[in-house]
Design a protein around this motif. Sequence first.
Motif, PDB file in Angstrom:
ATOM      1  N   ILE A   1       0.866  -1.181   0.000  1.00  0.00           N
ATOM      2  CA  ILE A   1       0.000   0.000   0.000  1.00  0.00           C
ATOM      3  C   ILE A   1       0.903   1.232   0.000  1.00  0.00           C
ATOM      4  CG2 ILE A   1      -1.711   1.322   1.304  1.00  0.00           C
ATOM      5  CD1 ILE A   1      -2.553  -1.405   2.575  1.00  0.00           C
ATOM      6  N   VAL A   2       0.665   2.135  -0.929  1.00  0.00           N
ATOM      7  CA  VAL A   2       1.385   3.409  -0.957  1.00  0.00           C
ATOM      8  C   VAL A   2       0.426   4.496  -0.493  1.00  0.00           C
ATOM      9  CG1 VAL A   2       2.581   5.104  -2.391  1.00  0.00           C
ATOM     10  CG2 VAL A   2       2.917   2.655  -2.813  1.00  0.00           C
ATOM     11  N   ILE A   3       0.820   5.243   0.527  1.00  0.00           N
ATOM     12  CA  ILE A   3      -0.033   6.288   1.090  1.00  0.00           C
ATOM     13  C   ILE A   3       0.446   7.635   0.569  1.00  0.00           C
ATOM     14  CG2 ILE A   3      -0.922   7.321   3.200  1.00  0.00           C
ATOM     15  CD1 ILE A   3      -0.227   4.692   4.629  1.00  0.00           C
ATOM     16  N   GLY A   4      -0.356   8.230  -0.306  1.00  0.00           N
ATOM     17  CA  GLY A   4      -0.012   9.510  -0.908  1.00  0.00           C
ATOM     18  C   GLY A   4       0.383   9.352  -2.360  1.00  0.00           C
ATOM     19  N   SER A   5      -0.091  10.276  -3.216  1.00  0.00           N
ATOM     20  CA  SER A   5       0.189  10.177  -4.652  1.00  0.00           C
ATOM     21  C   SER A   5       0.929  11.392  -5.183  1.00  0.00           C
ATOM     22  CB  SER A   5      -1.108   9.975  -5.442  1.00  0.00           C
ATOM     23  OG  SER A   5      -1.907  11.152  -5.418  1.00  0.00           O
TER      24      SER A   5
ATOM     25  N   ALA B   1       6.262   7.551  -7.703  1.00  0.00           N
ATOM     26  CA  ALA B   1       7.529   6.908  -8.075  1.00  0.00           C
ATOM     27  C   ALA B   1       7.644   5.530  -7.429  1.00  0.00           C
ATOM     28  CB  ALA B   1       8.705   7.786  -7.662  1.00  0.00           C
ATOM     29  N   ALA B   2       7.313   5.436  -6.145  1.00  0.00           N
ATOM     30  CA  ALA B   2       7.381   4.154  -5.445  1.00  0.00           C
ATOM     31  C   ALA B   2       6.391   3.158  -6.040  1.00  0.00           C
ATOM     32  CB  ALA B   2       7.108   4.352  -3.957  1.00  0.00           C
ATOM     33  N   ALA B   3       5.167   3.614  -6.271  1.00  0.00           N
ATOM     34  CA  ALA B   3       4.138   2.726  -6.814  1.00  0.00           C
ATOM     35  C   ALA B   3       4.506   2.251  -8.217  1.00  0.00           C
ATOM     36  CB  ALA B   3       2.790   3.448  -6.837  1.00  0.00           C
ATOM     37  N   ARG B   4       5.022   3.150  -9.045  1.00  0.00           N
ATOM     38  CA  ARG B   4       5.423   2.785 -10.403  1.00  0.00           C
ATOM     39  C   ARG B   4       6.502   1.701 -10.384  1.00  0.00           C
ATOM     40  NH1 ARG B   4       2.816   3.407 -14.343  1.00  0.00           N
ATOM     41  NH2 ARG B   4       3.145   1.167 -14.392  1.00  0.00           N
ATOM     42  N   ALA B   5       7.521   1.906  -9.533  1.00  0.00           N
ATOM     43  CA  ALA B   5       8.633   0.963  -9.467  1.00  0.00           C
ATOM     44  C   ALA B   5       8.171  -0.398  -8.962  1.00  0.00           C
ATOM     45  CB  ALA B   5       9.741   1.517  -8.579  1.00  0.00           C
ATOM     46  N   LEU B   6       7.339  -0.421  -7.930  1.00  0.00           N
ATOM     47  CA  LEU B   6       6.865  -1.690  -7.378  1.00  0.00           C
ATOM     48  C   LEU B   6       5.901  -2.392  -8.333  1.00  0.00           C
ATOM     49  CD1 LEU B   6       6.414  -0.492  -3.716  1.00  0.00           C
ATOM     50  CD2 LEU B   6       7.977  -2.305  -4.456  1.00  0.00           C
ATOM     51  N   HIS B   7       5.060  -1.631  -8.975  1.00  0.00           N
ATOM     52  CA  HIS B   7       4.144  -2.198  -9.974  1.00  0.00           C
ATOM     53  C   HIS B   7       4.939  -2.840 -11.107  1.00  0.00           C
ATOM     54  CE1 HIS B   7       1.732  -1.939 -13.714  1.00  0.00           C
ATOM     55  NE2 HIS B   7       0.704  -2.245 -12.937  1.00  0.00           N
ATOM     56  N   ASP B   8       5.973  -2.153 -11.572  1.00  0.00           N
ATOM     57  CA  ASP B   8       6.788  -2.683 -12.658  1.00  0.00           C
ATOM     58  C   ASP B   8       7.605  -3.901 -12.219  1.00  0.00           C
ATOM     59  OD1 ASP B   8       5.727  -0.683 -14.171  1.00  0.00           O
ATOM     60  OD2 ASP B   8       7.563   0.532 -14.271  1.00  0.00           O
ATOM     61  N   ALA B   9       7.798  -4.033 -10.886  1.00  0.00           N
ATOM     62  CA  ALA B   9       8.487  -5.211 -10.344  1.00  0.00           C
ATOM     63  C   ALA B   9       7.500  -6.338 -10.033  1.00  0.00           C
ATOM     64  CB  ALA B   9       9.256  -4.828  -9.079  1.00  0.00           C
ATOM     65  N   GLU B  10       6.255  -6.198 -10.550  1.00  0.00           N
ATOM     66  CA  GLU B  10       5.212  -7.223 -10.444  1.00  0.00           C
ATOM     67  C   GLU B  10       4.672  -7.400  -9.034  1.00  0.00           C
ATOM     68  OE1 GLU B  10       6.640 -10.767 -12.348  1.00  0.00           O
ATOM     69  OE2 GLU B  10       6.630  -9.830 -14.333  1.00  0.00           O
ATOM     70  N   PHE B  11       4.731  -6.328  -8.248  1.00  0.00           N
ATOM     71  CA  PHE B  11       4.024  -6.305  -6.974  1.00  0.00           C
ATOM     72  C   PHE B  11       2.584  -5.860  -7.220  1.00  0.00           C
ATOM     73  CE2 PHE B  11       7.995  -6.942  -5.184  1.00  0.00           C
ATOM     74  CZ  PHE B  11       8.006  -6.871  -3.800  1.00  0.00           C
ATOM     75  N   GLU B  12       1.689  -6.299  -6.340  1.00  0.00           N
ATOM     76  CA  GLU B  12       0.333  -5.759  -6.340  1.00  0.00           C
ATOM     77  C   GLU B  12       0.359  -4.488  -5.495  1.00  0.00           C
ATOM     78  OE1 GLU B  12      -2.167  -6.748  -7.994  1.00  0.00           O
ATOM     79  OE2 GLU B  12      -1.526  -8.731  -8.708  1.00  0.00           O
TER      80      GLU B  12
ATOM     81  N   PRO C   1      16.531  17.892  -0.236  1.00  0.00           N
ATOM     82  CA  PRO C   1      15.259  18.222   0.433  1.00  0.00           C
ATOM     83  C   PRO C   1      14.549  19.376  -0.269  1.00  0.00           C
ATOM     84  CG  PRO C   1      17.117  19.096   1.680  1.00  0.00           C
ATOM     85  CD  PRO C   1      17.702  18.228   0.606  1.00  0.00           C
ATOM     86  N   GLY C   2      13.241  19.380  -0.180  1.00  0.00           N
ATOM     87  CA  GLY C   2      12.466  20.488  -0.721  1.00  0.00           C
ATOM     88  C   GLY C   2      12.355  20.502  -2.229  1.00  0.00           C
ATOM     89  N   SER C   3      12.723  19.415  -2.899  1.00  0.00           N
ATOM     90  CA  SER C   3      12.720  19.409  -4.362  1.00  0.00           C
ATOM     91  C   SER C   3      11.901  18.254  -4.908  1.00  0.00           C
ATOM     92  CB  SER C   3      14.154  19.318  -4.903  1.00  0.00           C
ATOM     93  OG  SER C   3      14.715  18.044  -4.627  1.00  0.00           O
ATOM     94  N   VAL C   4      11.426  18.411  -6.144  1.00  0.00           N
ATOM     95  CA  VAL C   4      10.654  17.349  -6.789  1.00  0.00           C
ATOM     96  C   VAL C   4      11.548  16.149  -7.069  1.00  0.00           C
ATOM     97  CG1 VAL C   4       9.234  16.737  -8.779  1.00  0.00           C
ATOM     98  CG2 VAL C   4       9.067  19.018  -7.796  1.00  0.00           C
ATOM     99  N   HIS C   5      12.756  16.413  -7.566  1.00  0.00           N
ATOM    100  CA  HIS C   5      13.630  15.270  -7.863  1.00  0.00           C
ATOM    101  C   HIS C   5      14.071  14.556  -6.584  1.00  0.00           C
ATOM    102  CE1 HIS C   5      16.672  18.519  -7.366  1.00  0.00           C
ATOM    103  NE2 HIS C   5      17.472  17.563  -6.961  1.00  0.00           N
ATOM    104  N   GLY C   6      14.152  15.293  -5.468  1.00  0.00           N
ATOM    105  CA  GLY C   6      14.440  14.649  -4.188  1.00  0.00           C
ATOM    106  C   GLY C   6      13.317  13.723  -3.774  1.00  0.00           C
ATOM    107  N   ALA C   7      12.067  14.188  -3.915  1.00  0.00           N
ATOM    108  CA  ALA C   7      10.910  13.345  -3.593  1.00  0.00           C
ATOM    109  C   ALA C   7      10.890  12.111  -4.488  1.00  0.00           C
ATOM    110  CB  ALA C   7       9.623  14.151  -3.753  1.00  0.00           C
ATOM    111  N   TYR C   8      11.097  12.316  -5.780  1.00  0.00           N
ATOM    112  CA  TYR C   8      11.079  11.213  -6.741  1.00  0.00           C
ATOM    113  C   TYR C   8      12.143  10.173  -6.400  1.00  0.00           C
ATOM    114  CZ  TYR C   8      11.546   8.905 -11.315  1.00  0.00           C
ATOM    115  OH  TYR C   8      11.636   7.985 -12.336  1.00  0.00           O
ATOM    116  N   ALA C   9      13.364  10.638  -6.104  1.00  0.00           N
ATOM    117  CA  ALA C   9      14.463   9.716  -5.804  1.00  0.00           C
ATOM    118  C   ALA C   9      14.184   8.905  -4.541  1.00  0.00           C
ATOM    119  CB  ALA C   9      15.773  10.489  -5.662  1.00  0.00           C
ATOM    120  N   THR C  10      13.593   9.536  -3.519  1.00  0.00           N
ATOM    121  CA  THR C  10      13.299   8.787  -2.288  1.00  0.00           C
ATOM    122  C   THR C  10      12.185   7.784  -2.506  1.00  0.00           C
ATOM    123  OG1 THR C  10      11.720  10.440  -1.447  1.00  0.00           O
ATOM    124  CG2 THR C  10      14.038  10.712  -0.826  1.00  0.00           C
ATOM    125  N   GLY C  11      11.260   8.079  -3.429  1.00  0.00           N
ATOM    126  CA  GLY C  11      10.231   7.110  -3.763  1.00  0.00           C
ATOM    127  C   GLY C  11      10.829   5.852  -4.369  1.00  0.00           C
ATOM    128  N   LEU C  12      11.786   6.039  -5.270  1.00  0.00           N
ATOM    129  CA  LEU C  12      12.478   4.890  -5.864  1.00  0.00           C
ATOM    130  C   LEU C  12      13.271   4.120  -4.812  1.00  0.00           C
ATOM    131  CD1 LEU C  12      13.840   6.440  -9.204  1.00  0.00           C
ATOM    132  CD2 LEU C  12      11.737   5.120  -8.845  1.00  0.00           C
TER     133      LEU C  12
END
Length: 490
Positions: free
Chosen positions: A31-35, A41-52, A440-451
């Motif tokens: 379950i990913v909380i927040g979009s 980024a986290a959901a995309r990576a896990l979905h592509d790794a064949e997680f539900e 911190p405080g950046s879009v690419h920072g958020a994206y990288a931590t999601g991955l």
Amino acid sequence: MESRNNSRGQLQRAVCYSNSGRKSMASPSVIVIGSGFAGIAAARALHDAEFEVVVLESRDRIGGRVHTDYSFGFPLDLGASWLHGVCKENPLAPVIGRLGLPLYRTSGDNSVLYDHDLESYALFDMDGEQISPDLVSKVGEAFESILKETELIRQEFSEDMSIKRAISIAFDRRPDLRLEGLGHKVLQWYLCRMEGWFSADSDTISLRGWDQEELLPGGHGLMVRGYRPVINTLAKGLDIRLGHRVIKVVRRYNGVKVTVEDGRTFVADAAVVTVPLGVLKSNCISFEPRLPEWKEAAINDLGIGIENKIILHFEKVFWPNVEFLGVVAETSYECSYFLNLHKATGRAVLVYMPAGQLAREIEKMSNEEAAKFALAQLQRILPNADAPIQYLVSHWGSDRNTLGSYSYDRVGKSHELYERLRIPVDNLFFAGEATSIDYPGSVHGAYATGLMAAEDCRMRVLERYGMLDLFQPVMGEDSPVSVPLLISRM
């Protein structure tokens, strides 16, 4: 809102099931909380790794603090709007490049004002008189010298202090750095811009931590068409439940159970928490058992600032052809600045961007009052300024889905708090800009931590299932061919 319509039809089919369905044990589930960018980024990576994967989002849209509005008939970002670090090293560059999205570069690598070059400014005093570019440049050099002096102060003092106090000490030690008259007002405007970078007042920003983030090369680029095409592309095909406000997260040795506001529950092997720092601080999501003390301390001690946008759309352009208009004053609180979107987009739009205490005060106004306030600041420097034909106002500080704009280092608190907020707790993983110690405080920072959270989660869950292949490449290693970014500078 395509995700909203699609997700409701998938409610019964999700492996991360609610209390109305049954969970299949065949596939690992998360379950990913927040979009926002971290969550997607986290959901995309896990979905592509064949997680539900199921994404639970409290709003009626995806994106979080990335919000591209089209109500004027063209894209405008009410939240994040820059790519900080226009270079191939930026983790978002491959996505933006593949989409062919244009960026408008607003600064090079060494801008003293972080996201704009000095030559792109027109500064005015309160009487509407434009200030000499030579004076603006000289004060900019003085500001850099002051910051270098504060670096010496940081080395000499064992205790942390605010940037404001450090500057005061610098003036006492180096009277030659002190400016009077118009020079002092211009210096206050530089400080105002610095406060805007951190979305906080200088008396709360840590001297020890303010410059600890890593700045990528390539300067800063404005997303001309907004960030929505990027987030929509990453979210394509994901199971996203809009209008699902999480209120409780229970973790057990064999999984997690997440409860949303209407009482429905979702169960999975693990969860990735990507809600903003302000939401975590508000305790509107309860964790059972409680998060460890060190995790709660990280949440409490990190700073969360406020910067808003008041977007003014005019019938025609009546202002100078520069990227930023600034008003100088005796204090940084009284200074102001407007981003000129006409240069980047061709639209007759100015964006007023208050931060810190001023932003908090403006959030108490109605949208109409806020727009009038912004126009009054503009009329200080351009007395014949027309009234806008349309306006938009953000409320990141009072919006219950954010309760702040982005994180910053508070006085007396360690920069390591960002990393502590990121560290997993059992089968709970954390991501978002406030978990990025480097960006911190950046879009690419958020994206990288999601991955990063997705990879940590994948390893942990597969290990539990006995399915972990140590020779399998880490998610993201097989990255696609890089496409050059489309950059302009008019």
